[in-house]
Design a protein around this motif. Structure first.
Motif, PDB file in Angstrom:
ATOM      1  N   GLY A   1       2.565  -5.926  -4.680  1.00  0.00           N
ATOM      2  CA  GLY A   1       3.073  -6.267  -3.354  1.00  0.00           C
ATOM      3  C   GLY A   1       3.638  -5.062  -2.642  1.00  0.00           C
ATOM      4  N   LYS A   2       4.646  -5.285  -1.840  1.00  0.00           N
ATOM      5  CA  LYS A   2       5.236  -4.264  -0.976  1.00  0.00           C
ATOM      6  C   LYS A   2       5.796  -3.097  -1.781  1.00  0.00           C
ATOM      7  CE  LYS A   2       8.650  -3.867   2.659  1.00  0.00           C
ATOM      8  NZ  LYS A   2       9.699  -4.541   3.364  1.00  0.00           N
ATOM      9  N   ASP A   3       5.539  -1.881  -1.301  1.00  0.00           N
ATOM     10  CA  ASP A   3       6.062  -0.671  -1.906  1.00  0.00           C
ATOM     11  C   ASP A   3       6.492   0.249  -0.772  1.00  0.00           C
ATOM     12  OD1 ASP A   3       5.068   1.359  -4.661  1.00  0.00           O
ATOM     13  OD2 ASP A   3       6.315   1.979  -3.001  1.00  0.00           O
ATOM     14  N   PRO A   4       7.704   0.790  -0.808  1.00  0.00           N
ATOM     15  CA  PRO A   4       8.175   1.586   0.311  1.00  0.00           C
ATOM     16  C   PRO A   4       7.434   2.912   0.479  1.00  0.00           C
ATOM     17  CG  PRO A   4       9.791   1.589  -1.453  1.00  0.00           C
ATOM     18  CD  PRO A   4       8.725   0.601  -1.822  1.00  0.00           C
ATOM     19  N   GLN A   5       6.673   3.364  -0.525  1.00  0.00           N
ATOM     20  CA  GLN A   5       5.985   4.641  -0.429  1.00  0.00           C
ATOM     21  C   GLN A   5       4.486   4.431  -0.249  1.00  0.00           C
ATOM     22  OE1 GLN A   5       7.145   7.258  -3.549  1.00  0.00           O
ATOM     23  NE2 GLN A   5       9.307   6.935  -3.199  1.00  0.00           N
ATOM     24  N   VAL A   6       4.101   3.745   0.798  1.00  0.00           N
ATOM     25  CA  VAL A   6       2.698   3.478   1.087  1.00  0.00           C
ATOM     26  C   VAL A   6       2.059   4.736   1.654  1.00  0.00           C
ATOM     27  CG1 VAL A   6       1.132   2.138   2.543  1.00  0.00           C
ATOM     28  CG2 VAL A   6       3.105   1.032   1.473  1.00  0.00           C
ATOM     29  N   ASP A   7       0.902   5.112   1.131  1.00  0.00           N
ATOM     30  CA  ASP A   7       0.140   6.250   1.620  1.00  0.00           C
ATOM     31  C   ASP A   7      -0.520   5.859   2.935  1.00  0.00           C
ATOM     32  OD1 ASP A   7      -1.573   8.344   2.109  1.00  0.00           O
ATOM     33  OD2 ASP A   7      -2.876   7.948   0.401  1.00  0.00           O
ATOM     34  N   THR A   8      -0.105   6.475   4.024  1.00  0.00           N
ATOM     35  CA  THR A   8      -0.663   6.124   5.325  1.00  0.00           C
ATOM     36  C   THR A   8      -1.885   6.965   5.677  1.00  0.00           C
ATOM     37  OG1 THR A   8       0.878   7.628   6.404  1.00  0.00           O
ATOM     38  CG2 THR A   8       1.532   5.301   6.241  1.00  0.00           C
ATOM     39  N   LYS A   9      -2.298   7.891   4.802  1.00  0.00           N
ATOM     40  CA  LYS A   9      -3.451   8.744   5.089  1.00  0.00           C
ATOM     41  C   LYS A   9      -4.766   8.086   4.705  1.00  0.00           C
ATOM     42  CE  LYS A   9      -0.719  12.896   4.801  1.00  0.00           C
ATOM     43  NZ  LYS A   9      -0.365  14.061   4.039  1.00  0.00           N
ATOM     44  N   SER A  10      -4.780   7.280   3.645  1.00  0.00           N
ATOM     45  CA  SER A  10      -6.016   6.597   3.270  1.00  0.00           C
ATOM     46  C   SER A  10      -6.163   5.326   4.104  1.00  0.00           C
ATOM     47  CB  SER A  10      -6.032   6.263   1.782  1.00  0.00           C
ATOM     48  OG  SER A  10      -5.021   5.353   1.472  1.00  0.00           O
ATOM     49  N   LYS A  11      -7.410   4.980   4.416  1.00  0.00           N
ATOM     50  CA  LYS A  11      -7.668   3.828   5.279  1.00  0.00           C
ATOM     51  C   LYS A  11      -7.581   2.537   4.468  1.00  0.00           C
ATOM     52  CE  LYS A  11     -10.916   2.138   8.686  1.00  0.00           C
ATOM     53  NZ  LYS A  11     -12.167   2.385   9.389  1.00  0.00           N
ATOM     54  N   PRO A  12      -6.780   1.571   4.922  1.00  0.00           N
ATOM     55  CA  PRO A  12      -6.659   0.298   4.206  1.00  0.00           C
ATOM     56  C   PRO A  12      -7.959  -0.504   4.254  1.00  0.00           C
ATOM     57  CG  PRO A  12      -4.911   0.546   5.833  1.00  0.00           C
ATOM     58  CD  PRO A  12      -5.899   1.636   6.073  1.00  0.00           C
ATOM     59  N   ASN A  13      -8.177  -1.286   3.234  1.00  0.00           N
ATOM     60  CA  ASN A  13      -9.348  -2.140   3.099  1.00  0.00           C
ATOM     61  C   ASN A  13      -8.960  -3.584   3.416  1.00  0.00           C
ATOM     62  OD1 ASN A  13     -11.983  -2.951   2.239  1.00  0.00           O
ATOM     63  ND2 ASN A  13     -11.075  -3.572   0.292  1.00  0.00           N
ATOM     64  N   ILE A  14      -9.755  -4.266   4.252  1.00  0.00           N
ATOM     65  CA  ILE A  14      -9.506  -5.669   4.561  1.00  0.00           C
ATOM     66  C   ILE A  14     -10.358  -6.513   3.625  1.00  0.00           C
ATOM     67  CG2 ILE A  14      -9.720  -7.498   6.286  1.00  0.00           C
ATOM     68  CD1 ILE A  14      -9.210  -5.358   8.421  1.00  0.00           C
ATOM     69  N   THR A  15      -9.722  -7.452   2.946  1.00  0.00           N
ATOM     70  CA  THR A  15     -10.410  -8.299   1.979  1.00  0.00           C
ATOM     71  C   THR A  15      -9.679  -9.626   1.856  1.00  0.00           C
ATOM     72  OG1 THR A  15     -11.356  -8.322  -0.251  1.00  0.00           O
ATOM     73  CG2 THR A  15      -9.148  -7.377  -0.021  1.00  0.00           C
ATOM     74  N   ARG A  16     -10.140 -10.452   0.932  1.00  0.00           N
ATOM     75  CA  ARG A  16      -9.452 -11.708   0.605  1.00  0.00           C
ATOM     76  C   ARG A  16      -9.017 -11.655  -0.841  1.00  0.00           C
ATOM     77  NH1 ARG A  16     -13.751 -15.672   3.325  1.00  0.00           N
ATOM     78  NH2 ARG A  16     -12.953 -15.605   5.430  1.00  0.00           N
ATOM     79  N   LEU A  17      -7.997 -12.419  -1.149  1.00  0.00           N
ATOM     80  CA  LEU A  17      -7.561 -12.556  -2.536  1.00  0.00           C
ATOM     81  C   LEU A  17      -8.449 -13.569  -3.251  1.00  0.00           C
ATOM     82  CD1 LEU A  17      -3.717 -12.730  -1.865  1.00  0.00           C
ATOM     83  CD2 LEU A  17      -4.927 -10.849  -2.989  1.00  0.00           C
ATOM     84  N   SER A  18      -8.615 -13.384  -4.544  1.00  0.00           N
ATOM     85  CA  SER A  18      -9.371 -14.345  -5.361  1.00  0.00           C
ATOM     86  C   SER A  18      -8.600 -15.645  -5.459  1.00  0.00           C
ATOM     87  CB  SER A  18      -9.573 -13.791  -6.769  1.00  0.00           C
ATOM     88  OG  SER A  18     -10.274 -12.580  -6.714  1.00  0.00           O
ATOM     89  N   ARG A  19      -9.321 -16.734  -5.715  1.00  0.00           N
ATOM     90  CA  ARG A  19      -8.682 -18.053  -5.844  1.00  0.00           C
ATOM     91  C   ARG A  19      -8.152 -18.221  -7.258  1.00  0.00           C
ATOM     92  NH1 ARG A  19     -13.627 -19.805  -2.613  1.00  0.00           N
ATOM     93  NH2 ARG A  19     -12.742 -20.091  -0.552  1.00  0.00           N
ATOM     94  N   ASN A  20      -6.916 -17.732  -7.489  1.00  0.00           N
ATOM     95  CA  ASN A  20      -6.271 -17.889  -8.791  1.00  0.00           C
ATOM     96  C   ASN A  20      -4.758 -17.764  -8.641  1.00  0.00           C
ATOM     97  OD1 ASN A  20      -5.428 -15.078  -9.133  1.00  0.00           O
ATOM     98  ND2 ASN A  20      -7.599 -14.620  -9.393  1.00  0.00           N
ATOM     99  N   PRO A  21      -4.003 -18.210  -9.647  1.00  0.00           N
ATOM    100  CA  PRO A  21      -2.541 -18.161  -9.541  1.00  0.00           C
ATOM    101  C   PRO A  21      -1.980 -16.744  -9.407  1.00  0.00           C
ATOM    102  CG  PRO A  21      -3.209 -19.619 -11.319  1.00  0.00           C
ATOM    103  CD  PRO A  21      -4.444 -18.919 -10.838  1.00  0.00           C
ATOM    104  N   TYR A  22      -2.643 -15.755  -9.975  1.00  0.00           N
ATOM    105  CA  TYR A  22      -2.201 -14.371  -9.865  1.00  0.00           C
ATOM    106  C   TYR A  22      -2.175 -13.941  -8.398  1.00  0.00           C
ATOM    107  CZ  TYR A  22      -2.122  -9.308 -10.598  1.00  0.00           C
ATOM    108  OH  TYR A  22      -1.799  -7.978 -10.564  1.00  0.00           O
ATOM    109  N   SER A  23      -3.195 -14.323  -7.649  1.00  0.00           N
ATOM    110  CA  SER A  23      -3.268 -13.980  -6.228  1.00  0.00           C
ATOM    111  C   SER A  23      -2.106 -14.586  -5.451  1.00  0.00           C
ATOM    112  CB  SER A  23      -4.590 -14.461  -5.636  1.00  0.00           C
ATOM    113  OG  SER A  23      -5.670 -13.768  -6.221  1.00  0.00           O
ATOM    114  N   LEU A  24      -1.760 -15.822  -5.774  1.00  0.00           N
ATOM    115  CA  LEU A  24      -0.615 -16.455  -5.129  1.00  0.00           C
ATOM    116  C   LEU A  24       0.641 -15.632  -5.373  1.00  0.00           C
ATOM    117  CD1 LEU A  24       0.676 -18.825  -3.577  1.00  0.00           C
ATOM    118  CD2 LEU A  24       0.900 -19.999  -5.775  1.00  0.00           C
ATOM    119  N   GLY A  25       0.830 -15.182  -6.597  1.00  0.00           N
ATOM    120  CA  GLY A  25       1.991 -14.356  -6.932  1.00  0.00           C
ATOM    121  C   GLY A  25       2.020 -13.047  -6.153  1.00  0.00           C
ATOM    122  N   LEU A  26       0.860 -12.421  -5.995  1.00  0.00           N
ATOM    123  CA  LEU A  26       0.784 -11.172  -5.226  1.00  0.00           C
ATOM    124  C   LEU A  26       1.194 -11.387  -3.774  1.00  0.00           C
ATOM    125  CD1 LEU A  26      -2.579  -9.643  -6.499  1.00  0.00           C
ATOM    126  CD2 LEU A  26      -0.268  -8.783  -6.929  1.00  0.00           C
TER     127      LEU A  26
END
Length: 161
Positions: free
Chosen positions: A3-28
């Protein structure tokens, strides 16, 4: 991915995607949103239930950068009538299978520059569909309803930003 981290690298381009359908994804997703205002002020059960349904229904997108979530956009498919009543009269929002409108219920981006990318990606997933949302503020201002509605020629009209 975490999840959230205060030291996010703003130089690399973020990827848009979906989370998988599982309980781990809900936790993320919950971990990412849990420390962000105004989500910290929302009821836990309703928020988690919304995220769970969004993951299971595929009605969400995340922005991922270096294995960190840096944005989340989740919506609900409903009818135009219910979306209008929710937006203008505070009526209860209900999911409608194959509804003709969507309501963005959860949205956050770490960087304001990511907002338009996420909105454009969501519009590709749900083309030609009116979109409703309420902007919540971290101060004492009340939520402000917003909508992008479509006329028969599918031209957008914005009732606010």
């Amino acid at each position: 991915m975490t999840g959230k981290d205060p030291q996010v690298d703003t130089k690399s381009k973020p990827n848009i995607t979906r989370l998988s359908r599982n309980p781990y994804s809900l936790g993320l997703a919950v971990r990412y949103l849990a420390g962000i205002d105004p989500f910290t002020q929302f009821e836990f059960g309703g928020t988690v239930s919304s995220i769970m349904h969004q993951i299971n229904d595929g009605t969400h997108l995340i922005l991922e950068q270096n294995d960190l979530i840096v944005g989340y956009l989740g919506w609900l498919r409903t009818s135009v009538e219910l979306a209008e009543a929710w937006s203008n009269k505070g009526a209860r929002l209900l999911k409608v299978h194959n509804g003709d409108a969507i309501v963005v219920t959860i949205f956050h981006a770490e960087n304001p520059a990511y907002i338009i990318r996420m909105i454009r990606a969501a519009k590709q997933v749900e083309p030609d569909t009116p979109v409703y949302w309420k902007r919540f503020y971290s101060d004492d201002r009340p939520p402000a309803p917003r909508a992008v509605k479509l006329n028969r020629a599918y031209q957008t009209q914005d009732s606010g930003s």
